[in-house]
Write a protein that holds these residues in place. Structure first.
Motif, PDB file in Angstrom:
ATOM      1  N   PHE A  10      34.214  -5.329   8.833  1.00  0.00           N
ATOM      2  CA  PHE A  10      34.926  -6.556   9.197  1.00  0.00           C
ATOM      3  C   PHE A  10      35.367  -6.517  10.652  1.00  0.00           C
ATOM      4  O   PHE A  10      35.217  -7.505  11.378  1.00  0.00           O
ATOM      5  N   ILE A  11      35.873  -5.381  11.092  1.00  0.00           N
ATOM      6  CA  ILE A  11      36.384  -5.255  12.461  1.00  0.00           C
ATOM      7  C   ILE A  11      35.248  -5.278  13.489  1.00  0.00           C
ATOM      8  O   ILE A  11      35.331  -5.936  14.516  1.00  0.00           O
ATOM      9  N   PHE A  12      34.150  -4.568  13.199  1.00  0.00           N
ATOM     10  CA  PHE A  12      33.083  -4.395  14.189  1.00  0.00           C
ATOM     11  C   PHE A  12      31.880  -5.302  13.944  1.00  0.00           C
ATOM     12  O   PHE A  12      30.748  -4.874  14.051  1.00  0.00           O
ATOM     13  N   GLY A  13      32.106  -6.570  13.657  1.00  0.00           N
ATOM     14  CA  GLY A  13      31.006  -7.514  13.614  1.00  0.00           C
ATOM     15  C   GLY A  13      30.887  -8.328  12.349  1.00  0.00           C
ATOM     16  O   GLY A  13      30.264  -9.383  12.355  1.00  0.00           O
ATOM     17  N   GLY A  14      31.413  -7.856  11.252  1.00  0.00           N
ATOM     18  CA  GLY A  14      31.310  -8.609  10.007  1.00  0.00           C
ATOM     19  C   GLY A  14      32.036  -9.932  10.073  1.00  0.00           C
ATOM     20  O   GLY A  14      31.580 -10.928   9.511  1.00  0.00           O
ATOM     21  N   PHE A  15      33.136  -9.961  10.788  1.00  0.00           N
ATOM     22  CA  PHE A  15      33.892 -11.205  10.927  1.00  0.00           C
ATOM     23  C   PHE A  15      33.052 -12.265  11.627  1.00  0.00           C
ATOM     24  O   PHE A  15      33.008 -13.422  11.205  1.00  0.00           O
ATOM     25  N   LEU A  16      32.353 -11.875  12.688  1.00  0.00           N
ATOM     26  CA  LEU A  16      31.555 -12.842  13.444  1.00  0.00           C
ATOM     27  C   LEU A  16      30.403 -13.397  12.611  1.00  0.00           C
ATOM     28  O   LEU A  16      30.146 -14.607  12.625  1.00  0.00           O
ATOM     29  N   MET A  17      29.715 -12.548  11.863  1.00  0.00           N
ATOM     30  CA  MET A  17      28.588 -13.027  11.065  1.00  0.00           C
ATOM     31  C   MET A  17      29.074 -13.840   9.869  1.00  0.00           C
ATOM     32  O   MET A  17      28.463 -14.835   9.506  1.00  0.00           O
ATOM     33  N   ALA A  90      19.235 -15.276  10.377  1.00  0.00           N
ATOM     34  CA  ALA A  90      18.463 -14.044  10.232  1.00  0.00           C
ATOM     35  C   ALA A  90      18.326 -13.325  11.577  1.00  0.00           C
ATOM     36  O   ALA A  90      18.470 -12.096  11.646  1.00  0.00           O
ATOM     37  N   ILE A  91      18.068 -14.079  12.631  1.00  0.00           N
ATOM     38  CA  ILE A  91      17.964 -13.467  13.965  1.00  0.00           C
ATOM     39  C   ILE A  91      19.297 -12.842  14.368  1.00  0.00           C
ATOM     40  O   ILE A  91      19.342 -11.738  14.911  1.00  0.00           O
ATOM     41  N   GLY A  92      20.398 -13.532  14.094  1.00  0.00           N
ATOM     42  CA  GLY A  92      21.716 -12.968  14.404  1.00  0.00           C
ATOM     43  C   GLY A  92      21.959 -11.654  13.683  1.00  0.00           C
ATOM     44  O   GLY A  92      22.460 -10.685  14.273  1.00  0.00           O
ATOM     45  N   HIS A  93      21.577 -11.597  12.411  1.00  0.00           N
ATOM     46  CA  HIS A  93      21.756 -10.356  11.656  1.00  0.00           C
ATOM     47  C   HIS A  93      20.822  -9.255  12.160  1.00  0.00           C
ATOM     48  O   HIS A  93      21.213  -8.089  12.227  1.00  0.00           O
ATOM     49  N   LEU A  94      19.592  -9.607  12.522  1.00  0.00           N
ATOM     50  CA  LEU A  94      18.657  -8.584  13.006  1.00  0.00           C
ATOM     51  C   LEU A  94      19.077  -8.030  14.362  1.00  0.00           C
ATOM     52  O   LEU A  94      18.955  -6.828  14.610  1.00  0.00           O
ATOM     53  N   VAL A  95      19.574  -8.879  15.236  1.00  0.00           N
ATOM     54  CA  VAL A  95      20.076  -8.403  16.532  1.00  0.00           C
ATOM     55  C   VAL A  95      21.280  -7.488  16.315  1.00  0.00           C
ATOM     56  O   VAL A  95      21.389  -6.418  16.932  1.00  0.00           O
ATOM     57  N   SER A  96      22.165  -7.871  15.406  1.00  0.00           N
ATOM     58  CA  SER A  96      23.320  -7.021  15.086  1.00  0.00           C
ATOM     59  C   SER A  96      22.867  -5.709  14.471  1.00  0.00           C
ATOM     60  O   SER A  96      23.447  -4.649  14.747  1.00  0.00           O
ATOM     61  N   ALA A  97      21.828  -5.749  13.627  1.00  0.00           N
ATOM     62  CA  ALA A  97      21.314  -4.533  13.006  1.00  0.00           C
ATOM     63  C   ALA A  97      20.760  -3.583  14.061  1.00  0.00           C
ATOM     64  O   ALA A  97      21.023  -2.369  14.015  1.00  0.00           O
ATOM     65  N   PRO A 108      24.566   2.649   8.381  1.00  0.00           N
ATOM     66  CA  PRO A 108      24.890   1.887   7.170  1.00  0.00           C
ATOM     67  C   PRO A 108      25.207   0.416   7.457  1.00  0.00           C
ATOM     68  O   PRO A 108      24.863  -0.462   6.662  1.00  0.00           O
ATOM     69  N   PHE A 109      25.799   0.147   8.602  1.00  0.00           N
ATOM     70  CA  PHE A 109      26.102  -1.231   8.978  1.00  0.00           C
ATOM     71  C   PHE A 109      24.817  -1.982   9.322  1.00  0.00           C
ATOM     72  O   PHE A 109      24.664  -3.152   8.998  1.00  0.00           O
ATOM     73  N   GLY A 110      23.891  -1.295   9.976  1.00  0.00           N
ATOM     74  CA  GLY A 110      22.602  -1.908  10.276  1.00  0.00           C
ATOM     75  C   GLY A 110      21.826  -2.256   9.014  1.00  0.00           C
ATOM     76  O   GLY A 110      21.193  -3.309   8.936  1.00  0.00           O
ATOM     77  N   ILE A 111      21.899  -1.392   8.019  1.00  0.00           N
ATOM     78  CA  ILE A 111      21.234  -1.659   6.748  1.00  0.00           C
ATOM     79  C   ILE A 111      21.827  -2.904   6.095  1.00  0.00           C
ATOM     80  O   ILE A 111      21.092  -3.748   5.556  1.00  0.00           O
ATOM     81  N   GLN A 112      23.134  -3.051   6.144  1.00  0.00           N
ATOM     82  CA  GLN A 112      23.772  -4.248   5.582  1.00  0.00           C
ATOM     83  C   GLN A 112      23.328  -5.506   6.324  1.00  0.00           C
ATOM     84  O   GLN A 112      23.105  -6.549   5.712  1.00  0.00           O
ATOM     85  N   ALA A 117      20.083 -10.434   6.585  1.00  0.00           N
ATOM     86  CA  ALA A 117      19.021 -11.191   7.248  1.00  0.00           C
ATOM     87  C   ALA A 117      17.992 -11.674   6.227  1.00  0.00           C
ATOM     88  O   ALA A 117      17.519 -12.808   6.310  1.00  0.00           O
ATOM     89  N   LEU A 118      17.667 -10.840   5.263  1.00  0.00           N
ATOM     90  CA  LEU A 118      16.732 -11.256   4.216  1.00  0.00           C
ATOM     91  C   LEU A 118      17.315 -12.374   3.368  1.00  0.00           C
ATOM     92  O   LEU A 118      16.609 -13.311   2.995  1.00  0.00           O
ATOM     93  N   ILE A 119      18.601 -12.284   3.075  1.00  0.00           N
ATOM     94  CA  ILE A 119      19.263 -13.338   2.312  1.00  0.00           C
ATOM     95  C   ILE A 119      19.302 -14.632   3.125  1.00  0.00           C
ATOM     96  O   ILE A 119      19.167 -15.724   2.581  1.00  0.00           O
ATOM     97  N   ALA A 120      19.472 -14.508   4.438  1.00  0.00           N
ATOM     98  CA  ALA A 120      19.552 -15.688   5.297  1.00  0.00           C
ATOM     99  C   ALA A 120      18.267 -16.499   5.279  1.00  0.00           C
ATOM    100  O   ALA A 120      18.294 -17.701   5.523  1.00  0.00           O
TER     101      ALA A 120
END
Length: 131
Positions: A10-17, A90-97, A108-112, A117-120
């Motif tokens: 949540f602190i390191f990027g989950g909030f933004l996505m 999906a692109i936002g999640h892949l760039v974050s990954a 582990p955060f990249g895997i999430q 991204a697949l769900i997106a």
């Protein structure tokens, strides 16, 4: 361990996505036609805020029954979603990954992010369950 993972997520990027998912849901909710996508965005946005200990599964696999989101209309809805908004999320999640995969701690955060991204790409007909 799930709680610690969710806090760091949540602190390191989950909030933004998660906010990105909710923004997409708010935009979809502006019109009556977009309400099915808005519901999916809000559900998956909640998952994007705290993903550890949860997973997305098809409602058909969970209930063993077809419904409007897992049948032909769900497929049409997912195609429309992909063209209009899905690939952006999906692109936002892949760039974050990719940013997370740079460090060992971030794997582990990249895997999430890859899972999200697949769900997106096709969120209609999915539901979130605890592992």
């Amino acid at each position: 361990m799930r709680t610690i993972g969710n806090i760091f997520w949540f602190i390191f990027g989950g909030f933004l996505m998660g906010a990105g998912w909710w923004l997409a849901g708010a935009i979809a909710a502006i019109t009556i036609v977009g309400l099915p996508w808005a519901k999916a965005c809000f559900v998956i946005g909640q998952f994007a805020f705290l993903p550890f200990g949860k997973e997305a599964v098809s409602r058909k696999d969970l209930t063993q029954q077809d419904d409007i989101g897992t049948g032909a209309l769900g497929l049409v809805g997912n195609v429309i979603w992909f063209v209009l908004a899905g690939w952006w999320l999906a692109i936002g999640h892949l760039v974050s990954a990719l940013a997370c995969f740079v460090t060992i701690i971030g794997i582990p955060f990249g895997i999430q992010h890859v899972k999200l991204a697949l769900i997106a790409l096709a969120p209609i007909g999915k539901t979130i369950v605890s592992k």
